[in-house]
Design a protein around this motif. Structure first.
Motif, short mmCIF file in Angstrom:
data_model
loop_
_atom_site.label_atom_id
_atom_site.label_comp_id
_atom_site.label_asym_id
_atom_site.label_seq_id
_atom_site.Cartn_x
_atom_site.Cartn_y
_atom_site.Cartn_z
N PRO B 66 0.84 -1.20 0.00
CA PRO B 66 0.00 0.00 0.00
C PRO B 66 0.87 1.26 0.00
CG PRO B 66 0.04 -0.99 2.18
CD PRO B 66 0.78 -1.93 1.28
N THR B 67 0.36 2.33 -0.61
CA THR B 67 1.08 3.60 -0.58
C THR B 67 1.08 4.13 0.85
OG1 THR B 67 0.28 3.97 -2.81
CG2 THR B 67 1.19 5.88 -1.65
N SER B 68 -0.09 4.00 1.53
CA SER B 68 -0.13 4.27 2.96
C SER B 68 -1.27 3.47 3.56
CB SER B 68 -0.31 5.77 3.22
OG SER B 68 -1.60 6.17 2.83
N GLY B 69 -1.34 3.46 4.88
CA GLY B 69 -2.37 2.68 5.53
C GLY B 69 -1.83 1.34 5.98
N ARG B 70 -2.68 0.61 6.71
CA ARG B 70 -2.25 -0.65 7.29
C ARG B 70 -3.26 -1.74 7.01
NH1 ARG B 70 0.24 -2.42 11.64
NH2 ARG B 70 -1.77 -3.24 12.27
N ALA B 71 -2.79 -2.95 6.89
CA ALA B 71 -3.70 -4.08 6.78
C ALA B 71 -3.11 -5.22 7.59
CB ALA B 71 -3.87 -4.49 5.32
N SER B 72 -3.96 -5.91 8.34
CA SER B 72 -3.44 -7.05 9.08
C SER B 72 -4.42 -8.21 8.99
CB SER B 72 -3.21 -6.68 10.55
OG SER B 72 -4.41 -6.24 11.13
N ILE B 73 -3.87 -9.41 9.03
CA ILE B 73 -4.66 -10.63 9.00
C ILE B 73 -4.25 -11.46 10.20
CG2 ILE B 73 -5.12 -12.75 7.73
CD1 ILE B 73 -4.60 -11.22 5.15
N LEU B 74 -5.24 -11.92 10.97
CA LEU B 74 -4.97 -12.70 12.18
C LEU B 74 -3.95 -12.00 13.05
CD1 LEU B 74 -4.80 -16.17 10.42
CD2 LEU B 74 -6.60 -15.42 11.97
N GLY B 75 -4.04 -10.67 13.08
CA GLY B 75 -3.16 -9.90 13.95
C GLY B 75 -1.76 -9.65 13.42
N CYS B 76 -1.41 -10.24 12.24
CA CYS B 76 -0.08 -10.02 11.67
C CYS B 76 -0.18 -9.00 10.54
CB CYS B 76 0.48 -11.30 11.06
SG CYS B 76 0.69 -12.62 12.22
N ASP B 77 0.84 -8.17 10.42
CA ASP B 77 0.89 -7.25 9.30
C ASP B 77 1.01 -8.07 8.01
OD1 ASP B 77 1.47 -4.17 8.73
OD2 ASP B 77 2.58 -5.41 7.30
N VAL B 78 0.32 -7.61 6.95
CA VAL B 78 0.29 -8.42 5.74
C VAL B 78 1.65 -8.51 5.05
CG1 VAL B 78 -2.15 -8.17 5.27
CG2 VAL B 78 -0.55 -6.48 4.39
N GLY B 79 2.60 -7.67 5.44
CA GLY B 79 3.94 -7.76 4.87
C GLY B 79 4.70 -9.00 5.35
N GLU B 80 4.26 -9.57 6.48
CA GLU B 80 4.94 -10.75 7.00
C GLU B 80 4.43 -12.00 6.30
OE1 GLU B 80 4.06 -10.64 11.16
OE2 GLU B 80 4.54 -8.50 11.23
N ALA B 81 5.12 -13.12 6.52
CA ALA B 81 4.70 -14.34 5.85
C ALA B 81 4.10 -15.35 6.83
CB ALA B 81 5.88 -14.98 5.11
N GLY B 82 4.25 -15.10 8.13
CA GLY B 82 3.90 -16.10 9.14
C GLY B 82 2.46 -16.58 9.09
N PHE B 83 1.52 -15.66 8.84
CA PHE B 83 0.11 -16.03 8.91
C PHE B 83 -0.37 -16.82 7.69
CE2 PHE B 83 0.31 -12.08 6.63
CZ PHE B 83 -0.58 -12.27 5.60
N ARG B 84 0.46 -16.90 6.66
CA ARG B 84 -0.02 -17.51 5.41
C ARG B 84 -0.34 -18.99 5.54
NH1 ARG B 84 3.74 -14.28 2.07
NH2 ARG B 84 2.84 -12.21 2.21
N HIS B 86 -2.23 -20.04 7.54
CA HIS B 86 -3.63 -20.13 7.99
C HIS B 86 -4.62 -19.50 7.02
CE1 HIS B 86 -1.76 -21.39 11.65
NE2 HIS B 86 -1.06 -20.28 11.68
N ILE B 87 -4.14 -19.10 5.83
CA ILE B 87 -5.07 -18.51 4.89
C ILE B 87 -4.99 -19.22 3.54
CG2 ILE B 87 -4.88 -16.23 5.96
CD1 ILE B 87 -3.26 -15.44 3.38
N GLU B 163 -7.74 -21.29 8.05
CA GLU B 163 -8.77 -20.69 8.90
C GLU B 163 -9.58 -19.64 8.14
OE1 GLU B 163 -9.73 -21.54 11.94
OE2 GLU B 163 -8.33 -23.18 11.51
N VAL B 164 -8.92 -18.96 7.20
CA VAL B 164 -9.57 -17.88 6.46
C VAL B 164 -9.37 -18.13 4.97
CG1 VAL B 164 -9.89 -15.39 6.39
CG2 VAL B 164 -8.57 -16.40 8.24
N ALA B 165 -10.44 -17.99 4.20
CA ALA B 165 -10.32 -18.14 2.75
C ALA B 165 -10.59 -16.79 2.08
CB ALA B 165 -11.29 -19.19 2.24
N PHE B 166 -9.71 -16.38 1.20
CA PHE B 166 -9.89 -15.15 0.44
C PHE B 166 -10.18 -15.54 -0.99
CE2 PHE B 166 -7.36 -14.01 4.05
CZ PHE B 166 -7.82 -12.75 4.41
N LEU B 167 -11.36 -15.20 -1.47
CA LEU B 167 -11.79 -15.67 -2.78
C LEU B 167 -12.12 -14.46 -3.67
CD1 LEU B 167 -14.26 -18.40 -1.44
CD2 LEU B 167 -11.81 -18.66 -1.89
N ASP B 168 -11.40 -14.33 -4.78
CA ASP B 168 -11.67 -13.22 -5.69
C ASP B 168 -12.60 -13.73 -6.80
OD1 ASP B 168 -11.66 -10.86 -7.08
OD2 ASP B 168 -9.49 -10.61 -7.08
#
Ligand code: ATP
Ligand code: MG
Lengths: 259, 327
Positions: B66-84, B86-87, B163-168
């Motif tokens: 993102p140019t600015s702003g924040r996004a997190s999944i399962l409490g982890c910032d989306v820039g990290e790889a740890g939560f993947r 579970h998705i 745990e979470v499914a993201f479907l486009d």
């Protein structure tokens, strides 16, 4: 670390599988057969040292073909992932971008090595057929071609990490050509009167790969000794250069938007 | 609402600019998008083409920054790889290595997710069965139809039981049976306590399965909340079809009942709020019109959607004028 390898390895083997199922190796077999035909033809035409000419041509074409394949196939295989967006599903898995890029690199390297092996076998076949001498020098020459390919694949990977396929191929070819000239450029530069030209030549020589390090075909063809230290040094140099290129590629790829 | 389930996805004031090329002006695609997805719900991310749904999802998947702003999944910032771990992710128009078979590609993804080799074959078989591809499991993907590829896409997204499914756009390219299959899979995920985030512009699917929605128009969120409340706002309307209505009466009626009268060939169609049907019919009959049909109808999401889009466009136009005024 082992977890990382568990993810890199499937990506690598998958890349090899893609190359194999892409009729690429069949092109290569075609080349090998053609080479045998041409060699026999030349041998029957020439009177002086026919076998040497064949082996000279053989080694030179192996170098050229393998580098060509490394560049064009390699670049296609990396860009294909981004263009066709197969990379989206891979990176959504617990796979880091570094692991992805390393997996692609290893897969490409295994593919070109496999091809080198096939061409090497064709080379041995032709040599036996025309009764040319075979000794360890040829093994060393082919082995070093393999190390040179590692550097070239790393260069292709680096450019593919940020550039378009066309430009990547162009740049990699350029680095390949310059890499073979860099030693001469360096010596030529040192002859210059102007201090800055000498500095520039030194700088270029430090940055560009010195691919002549991996070229021992002349010694091999003429049966001259190839010291083990020379081979060892070339391997170390190749590994260091490859590591540097891949680190840079990972750094760039990590920051890139995959649109 | 202190007892609402924990937030699984949290997006705060996300802005994304795309630079089309060197030297060209950058284009803002997301203008401060915020929303949250809660545990166990089916969340619909709804908007017209080009609204920014896929862009938002790519930010969530760490594919673009993102140019600015924040996004997190399962409490982890989306820039990290740890939560993947579970998705699961199904991209828009998914594409897979054509030289692999259905079974091979699922094995490949399962290995990337670290599924143990002793469980691998069973897991792959389960998913082939789930998406009904057993019959084609040993054919190369190059021979698959679009709908079959979509099913492979769903299967790979769920291969590691996330745990979470993201479907486009999970239903795109599918026939009615295929859509029902996918709907059933999504509902089954919910029943198993999973969370589902789905991008779509197919409103009937949203109405059928989503618990909550966010509506995005031109890179801005226009509504976020439970779909029931959203639909209740002015729940009942009737579709009225009439003929031989004089055009001046038509305009007048349109204004009086704040409805849009659409001419379809010889007939005119209009949607009128439930309490006003009587009055509208009397006025139309008085003007000499002939009533062809009156169909009571719960207002469709489509209607609200179109209103939100129009409202959004008006707001954008105001914002543009305001922006010009200050600069
Ligand atoms: N890489 C890019 N460079 C420039 N503009 C882009 C890029 N990707 C997307 N856009 C623009 O961003 C906007 C939003 O695109 P996005 O794909 O997010 O829409 P969407 O809501 O997913 O639409 P659809 O329903 O058609 O899938 C569009 O106007 C698109 O043109
Ligand atoms: Mg989209």
């Amino acid at each position: 670390m082992t977890r990382s390898l568990q993810r890199i390895w499937p990506i690598a083997t998958n890349t090899v599988r893609e190359a194999i199922r892409h009729r690429l190796l069949y092109t290569l077999l075609f080349f090998a057969v053609t080479m045998i035909g041409v060699a026999v033809l030349i041998a029957s035409l020439s009177y002086v040292e026919g076998e040497r000419i064949i082996q000279d041509i053989g080694l030179a074409s192996i170098r050229l073909f393998s580098v060509g394949i490394a560049i064009f196939v390699g670049i296609g295989l990396i860009h294909g992932e981004v263009d066709r967006r197969t990379i989206y599903t891979i990176l959504a898995k617990p796979v880091t971008r570094a692991e992805f890029l390393l997996g692609k690199f290893v897969g490409l390297l295994l593919t070109v090595w496999l091809q080198l092996l096939l061409m090497g076998l064709a080379f041995v076949g032709v040599s036996l057929l025309v009764g040319a001498p075979l000794d360890l020098g040829y093994a060393a020459a082919l082995f070093l071609v393999g190390i040179e390919l590692m550097v070239i694949v790393a260069v292709a990977t680096l450019f593919s990490s940020f550039s378009t396929p066309m430009l990547s191929a162009f740049f990699t070819l350029g680095i390949y050509a310059l890499g073979h000239l860099s030693r001469n450029l360096y010596f030529l530069g040192q002859e210059a009167d102007v201090e800055n030209v000498r500095r520039a030549a030194t700088f270029l020589y430090r940055v560009l790969p010195d691919l002549e390090t991996f070229n021992v075909s002349i010694q091999a063809v003429h049966g001259l000794p190839i010291p083990a230290t020379e081979v060892g040094w070339a391997v170390l140099y190749g590994l260091a250069y490859t590591t540097a290129l891949l680190s840079l590629a990972i750094y760039i790829f990590h920051r890139r938007d995959l649109e | 609402m202190t007892d609402s389930p924990p937030e699984i996805v949290r997006v705060d004031d996300l802005v994304k600019d795309f630079r089309p090329g060197l030297g060209l002006r950058s284009k803002r695609v997301l203008h401060g998008v915020s929303f949250a997805v809660r545990e166990g719900e089916i969340f619909g991310f709804v908007g017209p083409n080009g609204a920014g749904k896929t862009t938002t999802l790519k930010v969530l998947m760490g594919l673009i920054r993102p140019t600015s702003g924040r996004a997190s999944i399962l409490g982890c910032d989306v820039g990290e790889a740890g939560f993947r771990q579970h998705i699961g992710f199904l991209p828009e128009n998914p594409y897979f290595y054509p030289f692999l078979t259905g079974r091979e590609i699922l094995r490949f993804y399962a290995r990337l997710c670290g599924v143990e080799s002793s469980l691998l074959a069973e897991r792959v078989n389960d998913l082939l069965a789930l998406v009904r591809l057993e019959h084609a499991s040993d054919a190369r993907l190059s021979t698959y139809s679009k709908g079959m590829l979509q099913r492979v896409g769903i299967a790979q997204a769920l291969i590691h039981d996330p745990e979470v499914a993201f479907l486009d756009e999970p239903m795109s390219g599918l026939d009615p049976i295929g859509r029902k299959d996918i709907r059933d899979i999504i509902l089954r995920l919910k029943a198993a306590g999973k969370t589902v985030f789905m991008n779509t512009h197919i409103l009937s699917d949203v109405e059928m399965i989503c618990d909550r929605v966010a509506i995005i128009v031109n890179g801005r969120i226009r509504y976020e909340g439970p779909i029931r409340e959203f639909l209740r706002e002015d729940e009942l309307r009737s579709d009225i079809v009439l003929a031989r209505l004089p055009s001046e009466t038509s305009t007048e009626l349109g204004e009086r009942f704040s409805a849009t009268l659409q001419t379809v060939g010889e007939t005119i169609e209009v949607q009128v709020r439930e309490g006003q049907v009587q009055g509208f019919l009397e006025a139309a009959l008085g003007a000499g019109a002939e009533i062809l049909s009156v169909t009571p109808n719960r207002v469709s999401l489509e209607h609200i959607f179109l209103e939100a889009v129009e409202e959004g466009e008006r707001a954008d136009a105001r914002a543009d004028r305001g922006g010009e005024g200050t600069s």
